[in-house]
Motif scaffolding. Sequence first.
Motif, PDB file in Angstrom:
ATOM      1  N   THR A  25      33.331  52.176  28.107  1.00  0.00           N
ATOM      2  CA  THR A  25      34.361  51.255  28.584  1.00  0.00           C
ATOM      3  C   THR A  25      34.748  51.628  30.013  1.00  0.00           C
ATOM      4  O   THR A  25      34.528  52.762  30.450  1.00  0.00           O
ATOM      5  CB  THR A  25      35.642  51.300  27.721  1.00  0.00           C
ATOM      6  N   LEU A  26      35.344  50.671  30.699  1.00  0.00           N
ATOM      7  CA  LEU A  26      35.781  50.909  32.074  1.00  0.00           C
ATOM      8  C   LEU A  26      36.771  52.064  32.139  1.00  0.00           C
ATOM      9  O   LEU A  26      36.645  52.951  32.983  1.00  0.00           O
ATOM     10  CB  LEU A  26      36.401  49.636  32.651  1.00  0.00           C
ATOM     11  N   ILE A  59      32.285  44.710  37.533  1.00  0.00           N
ATOM     12  CA  ILE A  59      31.273  45.309  36.659  1.00  0.00           C
ATOM     13  C   ILE A  59      30.078  44.375  36.662  1.00  0.00           C
ATOM     14  O   ILE A  59      30.194  43.200  36.295  1.00  0.00           O
ATOM     15  CB  ILE A  59      31.786  45.498  35.223  1.00  0.00           C
ATOM     16  N   GLU A  62      30.658  40.990  38.186  1.00  0.00           N
ATOM     17  CA  GLU A  62      31.738  40.154  37.651  1.00  0.00           C
ATOM     18  C   GLU A  62      33.074  40.853  37.837  1.00  0.00           C
ATOM     19  O   GLU A  62      33.237  42.010  37.455  1.00  0.00           O
ATOM     20  CB  GLU A  62      31.519  39.883  36.161  1.00  0.00           C
ATOM     21  N   ARG A  63      34.036  40.101  38.396  1.00  0.00           N
ATOM     22  CA  ARG A  63      35.366  40.683  38.602  1.00  0.00           C
ATOM     23  C   ARG A  63      36.074  40.910  37.268  1.00  0.00           C
ATOM     24  O   ARG A  63      36.050  40.054  36.382  1.00  0.00           O
ATOM     25  CB  ARG A  63      36.210  39.753  39.468  1.00  0.00           C
ATOM     26  N   CYS A  64      36.705  42.059  37.127  1.00  0.00           N
ATOM     27  CA  CYS A  64      37.487  42.384  35.935  1.00  0.00           C
ATOM     28  C   CYS A  64      38.901  41.852  36.129  1.00  0.00           C
ATOM     29  O   CYS A  64      39.563  42.198  37.102  1.00  0.00           O
ATOM     30  CB  CYS A  64      37.544  43.893  35.719  1.00  0.00           C
ATOM     31  N   HIS A  65      39.348  41.036  35.194  1.00  0.00           N
ATOM     32  CA  HIS A  65      40.691  40.473  35.303  1.00  0.00           C
ATOM     33  C   HIS A  65      41.702  41.220  34.433  1.00  0.00           C
ATOM     34  O   HIS A  65      42.894  41.077  34.628  1.00  0.00           O
ATOM     35  CB  HIS A  65      40.664  38.985  34.946  1.00  0.00           C
ATOM     36  N   GLU A  66      41.236  41.980  33.472  1.00  0.00           N
ATOM     37  CA  GLU A  66      42.118  42.763  32.612  1.00  0.00           C
ATOM     38  C   GLU A  66      42.441  44.061  33.351  1.00  0.00           C
ATOM     39  O   GLU A  66      41.576  44.867  33.612  1.00  0.00           O
ATOM     40  CB  GLU A  66      41.408  43.050  31.285  1.00  0.00           C
ATOM     41  N   ARG A  67      43.713  44.241  33.737  1.00  0.00           N
ATOM     42  CA  ARG A  67      44.106  45.325  34.622  1.00  0.00           C
ATOM     43  C   ARG A  67      44.893  46.433  33.934  1.00  0.00           C
ATOM     44  O   ARG A  67      45.202  47.441  34.545  1.00  0.00           O
ATOM     45  CB  ARG A  67      44.937  44.760  35.772  1.00  0.00           C
ATOM     46  N   LEU A  70      41.956  48.025  30.500  1.00  0.00           N
ATOM     47  CA  LEU A  70      40.699  48.468  31.129  1.00  0.00           C
ATOM     48  C   LEU A  70      39.647  48.773  30.070  1.00  0.00           C
ATOM     49  O   LEU A  70      38.893  49.727  30.170  1.00  0.00           O
ATOM     50  CB  LEU A  70      40.944  49.683  32.030  1.00  0.00           C
ATOM     51  N   GLN A  72      37.066  46.853  29.202  1.00  0.00           N
ATOM     52  CA  GLN A  72      35.833  46.105  29.364  1.00  0.00           C
ATOM     53  C   GLN A  72      34.640  46.990  29.006  1.00  0.00           C
ATOM     54  O   GLN A  72      34.571  48.155  29.402  1.00  0.00           O
ATOM     55  CB  GLN A  72      35.669  45.598  30.809  1.00  0.00           C
ATOM     56  N   VAL A  80      29.591  49.761  38.294  1.00  0.00           N
ATOM     57  CA  VAL A  80      31.012  49.463  38.464  1.00  0.00           C
ATOM     58  C   VAL A  80      31.368  49.729  39.922  1.00  0.00           C
ATOM     59  O   VAL A  80      31.082  50.806  40.444  1.00  0.00           O
ATOM     60  CB  VAL A  80      31.879  50.358  37.547  1.00  0.00           C
TER      61      VAL A  80
END
Length: 89
Positions: A25-26, A59, A62-67, A70, A72, A80
């Motif tokens: 995961t991120l 990632i 693709e831009r990560c919108h969940e801030r 994290l 993803q 990343v």
Amino acid sequence: MPTIQFTPQLRRFIAVPEVRSEARTLRSALEDAFAGNPLLRGYVLDDQGALRANVVVFIDGERCHERVRLDQALQPASTVYVLQALSGG
């Protein structure tokens, strides 16, 4: 093995080598990067553990919108990119 790369802007202030991580995961990948350089955490995350307002993560393009969570998922070959927005005129 996922790779985490940081923007050259961050490298002006702190050592941030490319990090290879077995994380899935991120958040886990970022924690691996912070383990190598604890000061990096304050540049990337706020005091609540969320991405700072001026930080953007991509990632595999693709831009990560969940801030906050994290959570993803990362694939074994994921890349990343952690970017710090620049401001000024």
